[in-house]
Scaffold this active site. Structure first.
Site, PDB file in Angstrom:
ATOM      1  N   SER A  55       0.833  -1.197   0.000  1.00 22.65           N
ATOM      2  CA  SER A  55       0.000   0.000   0.000  1.00 22.65           C
ATOM      3  C   SER A  55       0.866   1.244   0.000  1.00 22.65           C
ATOM      4  O   SER A  55       1.985   1.233   0.492  1.00 22.65           O
ATOM      5  CB  SER A  55      -0.884   0.007   1.247  1.00 22.65           C
ATOM      6  OG  SER A  55      -0.035   0.063   2.384  1.00 22.65           O
ATOM      7  N   LYS A  56       0.281   2.273  -0.573  1.00 21.18           N
ATOM      8  CA  LYS A  56       0.963   3.563  -0.706  1.00 21.18           C
ATOM      9  C   LYS A  56       1.473   4.105   0.610  1.00 21.18           C
ATOM     10  O   LYS A  56       2.490   4.768   0.654  1.00 21.18           O
ATOM     11  CB  LYS A  56      -0.052   4.587  -1.229  1.00 21.18           C
ATOM     12  CG  LYS A  56       0.061   4.880  -2.697  1.00 21.18           C
ATOM     13  CD  LYS A  56      -0.669   6.155  -3.003  1.00 21.18           C
ATOM     14  CE  LYS A  56      -1.902   5.801  -3.828  1.00 21.18           C
ATOM     15  NZ  LYS A  56      -2.713   6.871  -4.290  1.00 21.18           N
TER      16      LYS A  56
END
Ligand code: GLU
Length: 505
Positions: free
Chosen positions: A254-255
């Protein structure tokens, strides 16, 4: 040897091109290339609400940047196009009609409110979510009446609830799921746009894809797809679900925990071949467990038996290490070109150069007349032997070489300048002595500079290490720099003397 595999990567243009797309592109590319097949890029843009302009172009650019050219795709064409789903809606509508006609799908007229109530009730009773089948048995007259009234409807898959759906995953083996656990999936929305499931299956079939290689998160969709192939009377492709990329804590990448955009890696000076090697490691083990293999090598000994299913951790530190290895393996000429390309790319994309990364270098290049200037290339080429083993990304070049590209170093940190057992006055005196000796040099090259400074050290009774530290900080502005004597030679007599004078003052 397997039959020629026709594979595809099918990203949705909903944001920055994702590292997961690069990862999938790589394995699809390898499977197609090593079997003499074809590799397709398909843009799955049926969800107009999540569509982002530019995303498609960036996806195509990034896949090319990685060096994984596709044989068919929106911008290269091919026999089974168009390769953008938004241009294929008529095809999906016709196929939806086929399923309605042969009874494998039905029209569902349930309103959004009714579906919401149904979900609510399911949650309250802790039942698994899914359509309750109200419209499954509508009689033809009732359907006609609703159509005449103009009630909006969706098309749903009529899942046979009394049987088991089976398929073989090439990495995991046989997967079985009871029909009653499969939802009557919406295939066509009321606006006439297909859902992922319908469009994906129709396209894979029409584009002759014979092996679907995608991330493991899609494995729960596959039984629906298998039913769709049956409903159309088509042979299903083979399926291979690759393990998801994970953050360090094993959650799905995830970012928030990792840069996930391919553009980010490009903009920060990662080499495409290092990133490809790294993505390869996420789902593949090289022969002899060697961790360094570039794409040609991966293709040369590619073997599906060495594809793995264990959750690969996307460890950016490791990628940095690998990138450093690739930088070291480049020829000096090649590295000079990569550095210039990288900073030209940064100049193109970045309105405001980032001071630490680009500052003096970009300004210097601009003053010299730009990236195309031969002198720019020649000078950068000269710096390469001094930095090649010292950078892990091309981005580190700018800060490390600041001292070559700047006129005034700015204030120095006395903590760095003054050796531990000395004081500021003694250090200044040492720098004055160094300046005088260096100024007297007939030849200003690396060995002469080194010899001169060693002499000064002896004369003032400083250890070489102490004098070199003070001179290094005075001339390069930092206690960490490329090799000192070579750097002084490159900075040149005039600027070196000025800097020694300024620091000794
Ligand atoms: N559009 C899907 C995605 O964004 C494709 C999944 C598949 O490969 O079937 O990943």
């Amino acid at each position: 040897m397997s039959e020629p595999l026709i594979t595809r990567v099918a990203p949705s243009p909903t944001g920055d091109p994702h590292v997961g797309t690069g990862y999938m592109a790589l394995f699809n590319y390898c499977l197609a290339r090593t079997t003499g097949g074809r590799f397709i890029l398909r843009i799955e843009d049926t969800d107009q609400t999540r569509y982002q302009e530019d995303s498609e172009r960036q996806i195509m650019e990034s896949i090319r940047w990685l060096g994984l050219p596709y044989d068919e795709g929106p911008d290269v064409g091919g026999p089974n196009g168009p390769y953008r789903q938004s241009e294929r809606t008529d095809i999906y509508r016709a196929h939806m009609q086929t399923l309605l006609d042969n009874g494998n799908a039905y029209r569902c007229f349930c309103s959004a409110e009714r579906l919401e109530e149904m979900r609510h009730a399911q949650r309250a009773r802790k039942m698994p979510p899914g359509y309750d089948g109200l419209c499954r048995g509508l009689l033809p007259e009732a359907i006609e009446a609703k159509l005449a009234e103009g009630v909006p409807y969706v098309g749903r898959l009529r899942v046979p609830k009394d049987r088991t759906v089976t398929f073989v995953d090439e990495l995991r083996g046989k997967v079985e799921i009871a029909g009653k656990e499969i939802d009557d999936q919406v295939l066509m929305k009321s606006d006439g746009f297909p859902t992922y499931h319908l469009a994906n299956v129709v396209d894979d079939h029409l584009m002759e894809v014979n092996e679907v290689v995608r991330a493991e998160e899609w494995i729960t969709s596959t039984p629906k797809h298998v039913l769709l192939y049956e409903a159309f009377g088509w042979k299903a492709p083979r399926f291979r679900h690759m393990p998801l990329l994970r953050n360090q804590d094993k959650s799905k990448i995830s970012k928030r925990k990792n840069p996930t955009s391919l553009l980010w890696y490009r903009d920060h000076g990662y080499l495409p071949e290092a990133l490809v090697n790294f993505l390869g490691l996420m789902g593949y083990t090289g022969p002899d467990d060697n961790e360094i293999f570039d794409l040609p090598q991966m293709l040369a000994d590619f073997d599906t038996k060495r594809m793995s299913t264990s959750g690969p951790v996307f460890d950016i530190e490791k990628l940095g290490w690998l990138n450093g290895e690739y930088i070291r393996a480049l020829s000096e000429d090649d590295l000079a070109d990569r550095i210039l390309e990288h900073y030209a790319h940064r100049a193109r994309i970045g309105a405001e150069p980032d001071a630490a990364r680009d500052g003096p270098l970009q300004r210097w290049i601009f003053e010299q007349g730009g990236f195309g200037n031969d002198q720019v290339r020649a000078f950068v080429r000269e710096t390469v032997p001094l930095i090649q083993t010292r950078i892990k990304t091309l981005d580190e070049y700018g800060p490390l070489t600041r001292c070559y590209f700047i006129d005034e170093l700015g204030p120095l940190d006395p903590e760095e300048l003054v050796p531990k057992k000395r004081d500021l006055d003694a250090t200044k005196a040492a720098l004055v002595a160094a300046r005088e000796r260096v100024e007297a040099l007939m030849i200003f090259d690396t060995p002469s500079i080194e010899a001169a400074l060693r002499e000064v050290g002896e004369a003032i009774e400083w250890k070489p290490r102490e004098l070199f530290q003070a001179v290094r900080v005075a001339v390069t502005g930092s206690a960490v720099s490329p090799p000192l004597f070579e750097s002084m030679a490159l900075i040149g007599r005039e600027r070196t003397l000025e800097r020694l004078a300024a620091a000794g003052n």
